[in-house]
Design a protein around this motif. Structure first.
Motif, short mmCIF file in Angstrom:
data_model
loop_
_atom_site.label_atom_id
_atom_site.label_comp_id
_atom_site.label_asym_id
_atom_site.label_seq_id
_atom_site.Cartn_x
_atom_site.Cartn_y
_atom_site.Cartn_z
N TYR A 124 0.15 -4.83 -30.91
CA TYR A 124 1.45 -4.60 -31.56
C TYR A 124 2.44 -5.73 -31.36
O TYR A 124 3.09 -6.17 -32.32
CB TYR A 124 2.05 -3.29 -31.03
CG TYR A 124 3.47 -3.06 -31.47
CD1 TYR A 124 3.78 -2.60 -32.74
CD2 TYR A 124 4.54 -3.34 -30.59
CE1 TYR A 124 5.08 -2.42 -33.15
CE2 TYR A 124 5.84 -3.15 -30.99
CZ TYR A 124 6.11 -2.68 -32.27
OH TYR A 124 7.42 -2.52 -32.67
N ASP A 125 2.60 -6.19 -30.13
CA ASP A 125 3.59 -7.24 -29.85
C ASP A 125 3.37 -8.49 -30.67
O ASP A 125 4.32 -9.21 -31.00
CB ASP A 125 3.59 -7.59 -28.36
CG ASP A 125 4.17 -6.48 -27.50
OD1 ASP A 125 4.85 -5.61 -28.06
OD2 ASP A 125 3.94 -6.49 -26.28
N ASP A 128 4.81 -7.88 -34.12
CA ASP A 128 6.23 -7.54 -34.12
C ASP A 128 7.10 -8.80 -34.13
O ASP A 128 7.74 -9.16 -33.15
CB ASP A 128 6.54 -6.69 -32.88
CG ASP A 128 7.96 -6.13 -32.91
OD1 ASP A 128 8.52 -6.01 -34.01
OD2 ASP A 128 8.50 -5.81 -31.83
N CYS A 129 7.09 -9.45 -35.28
CA CYS A 129 7.88 -10.69 -35.46
C CYS A 129 8.32 -10.77 -36.91
O CYS A 129 7.80 -10.05 -37.77
CB CYS A 129 7.05 -11.91 -35.07
SG CYS A 129 5.57 -12.17 -36.08
N CYS A 131 8.78 -11.63 -40.81
CA CYS A 131 7.72 -11.69 -41.81
C CYS A 131 7.20 -13.12 -42.04
O CYS A 131 5.98 -13.34 -42.11
CB CYS A 131 8.23 -11.10 -43.13
SG CYS A 131 6.94 -10.81 -44.35
N LYS A 188 5.21 0.79 -38.59
CA LYS A 188 5.34 -0.17 -37.50
C LYS A 188 4.55 -1.45 -37.79
O LYS A 188 3.55 -1.43 -38.52
CB LYS A 188 4.86 0.45 -36.19
CG LYS A 188 3.35 0.60 -36.06
CD LYS A 188 3.01 1.05 -34.64
CE LYS A 188 1.53 0.95 -34.37
NZ LYS A 188 1.18 1.26 -32.97
N PRO A 189 4.99 -2.59 -37.26
CA PRO A 189 4.27 -3.85 -37.46
C PRO A 189 2.79 -3.72 -37.08
O PRO A 189 2.45 -3.10 -36.08
CB PRO A 189 5.01 -4.81 -36.52
CG PRO A 189 6.39 -4.27 -36.46
CD PRO A 189 6.23 -2.78 -36.46
N SER A 208 5.24 -6.24 -41.03
CA SER A 208 5.81 -7.10 -39.98
C SER A 208 7.10 -6.47 -39.48
O SER A 208 7.45 -5.34 -39.86
CB SER A 208 6.10 -8.49 -40.54
OG SER A 208 7.17 -8.41 -41.48
N LYS A 209 7.81 -7.18 -38.66
CA LYS A 209 9.12 -6.73 -38.22
C LYS A 209 10.08 -6.82 -39.40
O LYS A 209 10.02 -7.76 -40.19
CB LYS A 209 9.60 -7.64 -37.09
CG LYS A 209 10.89 -7.21 -36.42
CD LYS A 209 11.19 -8.12 -35.24
CE LYS A 209 12.42 -7.67 -34.49
NZ LYS A 209 12.67 -8.52 -33.30
#
Length: 332
Positions: A124-125, A128-129, A131, A188-189, A208-209
């Motif tokens: 996930y991390d 999580d950024c 696009c 969620k991303p 993405s985020k």
């Protein structure tokens, strides 16, 4: 039929103990393999019962061991590859009377008998950024799909497009539009968004985020399962057509979904960070100096968003759908 344990005496607690042990062993008549731990655990219970006079303390201790043995049996049965649990009345009845879920090894896929979690899986991390960052970072990473038969098909991502959400006039989520079709863009991303085009083709995106933002995967360099990819792609072509070359298998958003066997039914709204049949793995990161940024393809009615450089691909790569030579010439 497995041998039952002899009764120690007519004491009620002892009878319950015997019935429980017998019940555990009757389940062994099912055509399944018990784990070594289950067999060892139940064997110790048998020896203990035959050599120890029953009392309240011993019975409670033995019952605990028996329940653990049953858990091993259930876990072993759950891990049997290809077994239809829903039609097995023994398993169904046992599960119905058990409030706790039986913990199954997370690295085992019950349905396919395959690894759920690759050591190289992106979590996930990583997704999580913003696009645009995700669109660039995905270049060089490996998109993997495990088919229903357990075959692995994969390819290195070499071309992407970023769609930035509510402000992006070319995005399905423009102006915050949220429908049943595009709701994966708001998840969620790391969630897959698969949609149909022209009624028969599909495209795969990854969220993405950012609200409604997602990255379209446009092209892959084939890796695993190339022969199966050729067969899958040939279904769409006439028998007289020439055999596709390697760089033609996945050089377009709908071509790659055909090759990997991705459909809206099996690929939409999938959490790529946990799925057992669809994920992204670490690959070979592409240096920023080797990334071409140019306008997206097929965007004609999006005002000033038509020419924004939101398509990214690996410079000089023969596996991309279309090379922008002008953009490549300007890339230092």
């Amino acid at each position: 039929m497995p041998r039952k344990f002899k009764k120690a005496n007519n004491d009620t607690g002892s009878n319950k103990l015997t019935e429980a042990v017998n019940d555990a062993f009757v389940r062994n008549t099912c055509k399944r393999k018990l784990t070594n731990n289950a067999q060892e655990s139940l064997h110790k219970v048998k020896l203990s019962e035959e050599t120890t006079q029953p009392n309240a303390s011993n019975i409670a201790s033995q019952m605990t061991k028996i329940e653990k043995g049953k858990e091993f049996i259930m876990a072993s049965e759950c891990l049997t590859v290809g077994r239809n649990h829903e039609t097995d009345s023994d398993i169904t009845d046992m599960d119905a009377n058990n409030d706790d879920q039986i913990p199954v090894d997370k690295d085992i896929d019950i349905e396919l008998g395959c690894s759920k979690n690759s050591d190289n899986r992106l979590l996930y991390d990583w997704f999580d950024c913003p696009c645009v960052d995700l669109a660039k970072n995905l270049l060089g990473m490996k998109l993997v799909r495990l088919t229903e038969s357990g075959e692995r098909r994969s390819g290195y991502i070499v071309e992407t497009e970023a769609y930035l959400g509510a402000d992006d006039k070319a995005a399905h989520s423009y102006n915050g539009k949220r429908t049943e079709r595009n709701k994966a863009m708001f998840m969620k991303p790391g969630t897959s968004y698969v949609y149909n085009i022209y009624g028969i083709y599909t495209c795969i995106n990854i969220s993405s985020k950012g609200e409604g933002a997602a990255v379209l995967i446009r092209s892959l360099e084939p890796c695993d399962g190339e022969d199966s990819m050729k067969i899958a792609r040939r279904i769409r072509k006439s028998e007289k057509s020439k055999e596709l070359k390697q760089h033609e298998l996945c050089n377009g958003p709908s071509k790659l979904t055909q090759a990997l066997g991705i459909t809206k039914e099996n690929g939409d709204q999938v959490d790529l960070t946990t799925s057992s049949c669809f994920w992204v793995e670490k690959g070979n990161p592409v240096p920023h100096s080797s990334i071409i940024a140019c306008k997206r393809i097929g965007i004609n009615n999006a005002g000033d968003w038509v020419d924004k450089p939101l398509r990214f691909y690996v410079k000089g790569c023969k596996y991309v759908s279309t090379r922008d030579k002008a953009a490549e010439a300007n890339c230092s």
